[in-house]
Design an enzyme around this catalytic site. Structure first.
Site, PDB file in Angstrom:
ATOM      1  N   SER A  87     -44.862 -54.589  37.227  1.00 50.96           N
ATOM      2  CA  SER A  87     -45.441 -53.800  36.539  1.00 50.96           C
ATOM      3  C   SER A  87     -47.286 -53.963  36.489  1.00 50.96           C
ATOM      4  O   SER A  87     -47.304 -54.341  37.631  1.00 50.96           O
ATOM      5  CB  SER A  87     -44.711 -53.603  35.109  1.00 50.96           C
ATOM      6  OG  SER A  87     -45.021 -52.854  34.314  1.00 50.96           O
TER       7      SER A  87
ATOM      8  N   HIS B  79     -36.741 -50.928  34.757  1.00 49.66           N
ATOM      9  CA  HIS B  79     -38.367 -51.604  34.860  1.00 49.66           C
ATOM     10  C   HIS B  79     -38.165 -53.184  34.184  1.00 49.66           C
ATOM     11  O   HIS B  79     -38.230 -54.363  35.140  1.00 49.66           O
ATOM     12  CB  HIS B  79     -39.240 -50.548  33.955  1.00 49.66           C
ATOM     13  CG  HIS B  79     -40.500 -50.617  34.271  1.00 49.66           C
ATOM     14  ND1 HIS B  79     -40.609 -50.494  35.778  1.00 49.66           N
ATOM     15  CD2 HIS B  79     -41.105 -51.127  33.275  1.00 49.66           C
ATOM     16  CE1 HIS B  79     -42.896 -50.956  35.518  1.00 49.66           C
ATOM     17  NE2 HIS B  79     -42.314 -51.379  34.474  1.00 49.66           N
TER      18      HIS B  79
END
Ligand SMILES: *[C@@H]1O[C@H](CO)[C@@H](O)[C@H](O)[C@H]1NC(C)=O
Ligand SMILES: *[C@@H]1O[C@H](CO)[C@@H](O)[C@H](O)[C@H]1NC(C)=O
Ligand SMILES: *[C@@H]1O[C@H](CO)[C@@H](O)[C@H](O)[C@H]1NC(C)=O
Ligand SMILES: *[C@@H]1O[C@H](CO)[C@@H](O)[C@H](O)[C@H]1NC(C)=O
Length: 421
Positions: free
Chosen positions: A188, A390
């Site tokens: 990320s 994610h």
């Protein structure tokens, strides 16, 4: 009055990212917080090094200064006690965490499933970074973290100052002598800082052997997160909201913040649906390793500057991957143009492996592909599980098989090919 409060609390949830939203889980949250032993974990000041040492691994805590005065707490597993390879040349790997997270995120699943331990046991010299402002990096040679000046940075500064400092420091150790490049792994925000650094200071591409970017975030045009999309119009521009909200410490790891999350998840609170939405997705199908939760709660959220979030919201609003927008007047002073300059990602010559997924609401497939199109040297790894999201890169119980083993195989192949020369 009402609207800013909602915006702030929504951001609080956003900051955690979908994976560490586990911290606010309605079911496990109550269970764990009613448990006096779990509560003790909050007061436990164990570091990443303490945790890796508990599993028998050699563990080091380094204090690495940056050119602009921050002092970063960085952890290292220099070799494997199982291999006793301390005298062999070990290839260096550097792992960089996401927003609101810290080095502990990499080791939550223990020695059999977590990347740092697996890398050490494969013969690597493993470094886990902590961006300025996180629990282990609230330190500066002159500034105090109690003063707002300390918090005037975004992920651009993390890229340019922190990541470079850690790479150069690792290459300057005894084991680094004779090595001129490392393997990089980012999750990320750990991918955003890679894109920013390698395009802004392209000479750093020479220091990268392979890069593995999990849930890559740069362009955010197609991002589907409802939270980000609803907050973006308020805070993704230079205005009164963003000015008030800017350059502050956000969600450090302390008991006040833990209490705040407890309150957000109270059954009768208006934001309870936010709490439930995040958590429902997370727990769906028993994908997440629940045994890793107590450690996740004891270490997250790990803190950041509000400017890091504002910068992301600006990307979402503008559709560009570019430097921080300070408003026309200051942009002209700083950049010589009314708009901030774009990152020239075409400059990223190093070998980039992009690991991305269908159900990632912060790194949309279209956005990853849009950036990939501009990268000269990339390999795409689209996760075959359509539900992969994610947070799965950190907490899915199958990371070993679907992420960690293939990543290590790619590094091994590189080392084999380049060892004879
Ligand atoms: C889950 O996390 C725990 C705690 O770190 C660990 O012991 C276990 O090996 C992990 N993996 C699985 C598949 O349970
Ligand atoms: C470690 O992981 C492997 C591969 O997934 C598995 O076969 C083995 O049972 C695990 N060992 C422990 C102690 O969890
Ligand atoms: C802050 O950095 C200094 C080195 O400049 C180091 O000696 C000290 O231990 C660090 N403090 C913390 C709390 O990490
Ligand atoms: C993604 O972005 C493109 C270009 O802005 C747009 O045409 C497309 O409809 C978007 N798709 C989704 C799923 O948002």
């Amino acid at each position: 009055m009402y609207q800013p409060v909602v915006v702030l609390l929504t951001l609080a949830t956003l900051a955690l990212g979908s994976y560490s939203a586990a911290v606010v889980g309605p079911i496990d949250f109550y269970k764990l917080y009613d448990n006096p032993e779990a509560h003790l974990a909050l007061k436990d000041k164990a570091t990443t090094a303490d945790r890796t040492a508990l599993h028998g691994y050699p563990s080091e805590h380094h204090h690495i200064p940056t050119k602009d005065g921050y002092v970063l707490g960085v952890f290292r597993i220099p070799y494997s006690h199982k291999l006793q390879n301390q005298n062999a040349k070990r290839p260096i790997v550097f792992l960089q965490h996401g927003l609101g997270s810290c080095s502990d995120a990499w080791i939550l699943q223990g020695p059999n499933d977590s990347l740092p331990y697996m890398l050490a046991d494969a013969g690597y010299d493993v470094w886990m970074g902590n961006a300025r402002g996180t629990s282990y990096s609230r330190n500066h040679t002159k500034l105090s973290p109690d003063h707002p000046t300390f918090w005037q940075f975004s992920w651009h500064e993390i890229a340019i100052y922190d990541i470079t400092a850690i790479i150069d420091y690792a290459l300057n150790t005894e084991n680094g002598k004779g090595q001129d490049a490392i393997h990089y792994v980012g999750h990320s925000q750990g991918t955003t800082v890679f894109f920013a650094l390698m395009s802004w200071l392209p000479e750093y591409n020479d220091k990268i052997k392979t890069a593995h970017l999990f849930a890559p975030v740069a362009v955010m045009k197609n991002l589907s997160s409802r939270l980000v999309r609803s907050v973006g119009p308020y805070l993704g521009h230079k205005n009164a909201y963003s000015t008030l909200f800017g350059s502050q410490e956000f969600l450090p790891h302390n008991e006040f913040v833990m209490a705040l999350f407890f309150n957000i998840c109270q059954p009768d609170f208006m934001l309870r649906p936010v709490c439930e939405g995040a958590v429902e997705k997370l727990y769906a199908g028993g994908r997440v390793n629940m045994s890793a939760m107590p450690e996740a709660m004891a270490t997250h959220p790990a803190g950041c500057s509000t400017d890091q979030m504002l910068h992301y919201l600006q990307e979402q609003q503008s559709g560009y991957f570019r430097q921080f927008d300070h408003g026309t007047k200051k942009n002209l002073e700083l950049y010589g143009s009314e708009d901030p300059p774009e990152y020239p990602v075409e400059q990223i010559k190093s070998l980039v492996h992009l690991w991305y997924a269908e159900s990632d609401d912060l790194a949309a497939v279209e956005d990853v592909e849009a950036i990939a199109e501009r990268l000269p040297n990339k390999v795409m790894h689209f996760m075959e599980d359509p539900e992969w999201n994610h947070g799965d890169f950190a907490l899915n119980r199958e990371v070993r098989e679907y992420v960690n083993e293939p990543v290590i195989a790619i590094m091994e192949e590189y080392e084999l090919k380049n060892s004879g020369s």
